[in-house]
Scaffold this motif. Sequence first.
Motif, PDB file in Angstrom:
ATOM      1  N   TYR A 275       0.806  -1.219   0.000  1.00 52.64           N
ATOM      2  CA  TYR A 275       0.000   0.000   0.000  1.00 52.64           C
ATOM      3  C   TYR A 275       0.841   1.273   0.000  1.00 52.64           C
ATOM      4  O   TYR A 275       0.451   2.277  -0.601  1.00 52.64           O
ATOM      5  N   ALA A 276       1.974   1.246   0.683  1.00 51.71           N
ATOM      6  CA  ALA A 276       2.781   2.468   0.808  1.00 51.71           C
ATOM      7  C   ALA A 276       3.490   2.765  -0.495  1.00 51.71           C
ATOM      8  O   ALA A 276       4.028   1.876  -1.160  1.00 51.71           O
ATOM      9  N   ARG A 277       3.476   4.041  -0.895  1.00 54.43           N
ATOM     10  CA  ARG A 277       4.163   4.506  -2.101  1.00 54.43           C
ATOM     11  C   ARG A 277       4.955   5.761  -1.746  1.00 54.43           C
ATOM     12  O   ARG A 277       4.626   6.488  -0.818  1.00 54.43           O
ATOM     13  N   SER A 278       6.015   6.010  -2.522  1.00 54.98           N
ATOM     14  CA  SER A 278       6.821   7.193  -2.282  1.00 54.98           C
ATOM     15  C   SER A 278       6.009   8.442  -2.567  1.00 54.98           C
ATOM     16  O   SER A 278       5.289   8.529  -3.572  1.00 54.98           O
ATOM     17  N   SER A 279       6.129   9.425  -1.683  1.00 54.31           N
ATOM     18  CA  SER A 279       5.389  10.670  -1.867  1.00 54.31           C
ATOM     19  C   SER A 279       6.210  11.704  -2.608  1.00 54.31           C
ATOM     20  O   SER A 279       5.741  12.805  -2.869  1.00 54.31           O
ATOM     21  N   SER A 280       7.473  11.396  -2.927  1.00 54.62           N
ATOM     22  CA  SER A 280       8.333  12.343  -3.652  1.00 54.62           C
ATOM     23  C   SER A 280       7.914  12.385  -5.089  1.00 54.62           C
ATOM     24  O   SER A 280       7.462  11.397  -5.677  1.00 54.62           O
ATOM     25  N   ARG A 281       8.088  13.579  -5.737  1.00 57.09           N
ATOM     26  CA  ARG A 281       7.701  13.768  -7.140  1.00 57.09           C
ATOM     27  C   ARG A 281       8.941  13.934  -8.000  1.00 57.09           C
ATOM     28  O   ARG A 281       9.891  14.508  -7.600  1.00 57.09           O
TER      29      ARG A 281
END
Length: 281
Positions: A275-281
């Motif tokens: 479920y967890a994904r990186s929040s960086s763009r």
Amino acid sequence: MSDENEAETPENPLRRELPEEVPAAAEEPEPQAAEESGVPSLSGRQRLVKGLWPPRVSRAQLIVAVLLFGLGFGLAVQVASNSDGDSALRGARQEDLVRILDELDSRTQRLEDEKQGLEDQRTELENSSDQAEEARKQTVEKEKQLGILAGTVAAQGPGITLTIDDPKGTVKADMLLDAIQELRAAGAEAIQVNGVRVVAGTYLSDSGSGVKVDGNKITQPYRFKVIGKPQDLEPALNIPGGVVQTLEKEQATVTVDRSTKIVVDALRAAERPDYARSSSR
């Protein structure tokens, strides 16, 4: 009576002569005749304009005029073309020559500036390439560091070896968990317990006469390989009321050995989070 009337008017002879002396009324029939014929009378200026326009040009005169126009146009073009180039500069004024030189200087300066800009851009690209290479190296190093924390790569360095001998089986999972927490608080960077890599999500549970670490059963003696600063790790275990004293109360034997090289080679497979994904763009 008639004789008296004639005597009273001595001017009668003159009155008889007046019609013969004034012939104006007899000379006016021409305008009336022109009006009766339907042709309007023209003044002298109108007759002059009518005689000059439209012009009466013959075909031969028209051809000659066209030929002369073409000849004149060709001569004008030839003169204009001959006036270009050096002749124009020779005939220019001093102010014009100065202005032309200023324009040439300005153009030369613009070209020099453009050249310098291109050279600066090339240098920047070269530096960017070096920075990109350095960034790549830093990324690889960072990946290794994160791999050590995640347990996906092996690690080595100074640290300690903690050995817990529990012949009576009184040491429980929560006691080993306290030891791990104390080591982490003291700055441990990599921990391995009996061939099982300890990571952030590691859990311990009791299993009969032994303990399970992340579902893997281990038995005593429990051996911890810990990488970190030995001067911080060992005192953290020996503080009053700490891990060593608690285990010794359970009649376990605890040994702490410092070393300049501890090898932690137990690995964990990298797990992809659900479920967890990186929040960086």
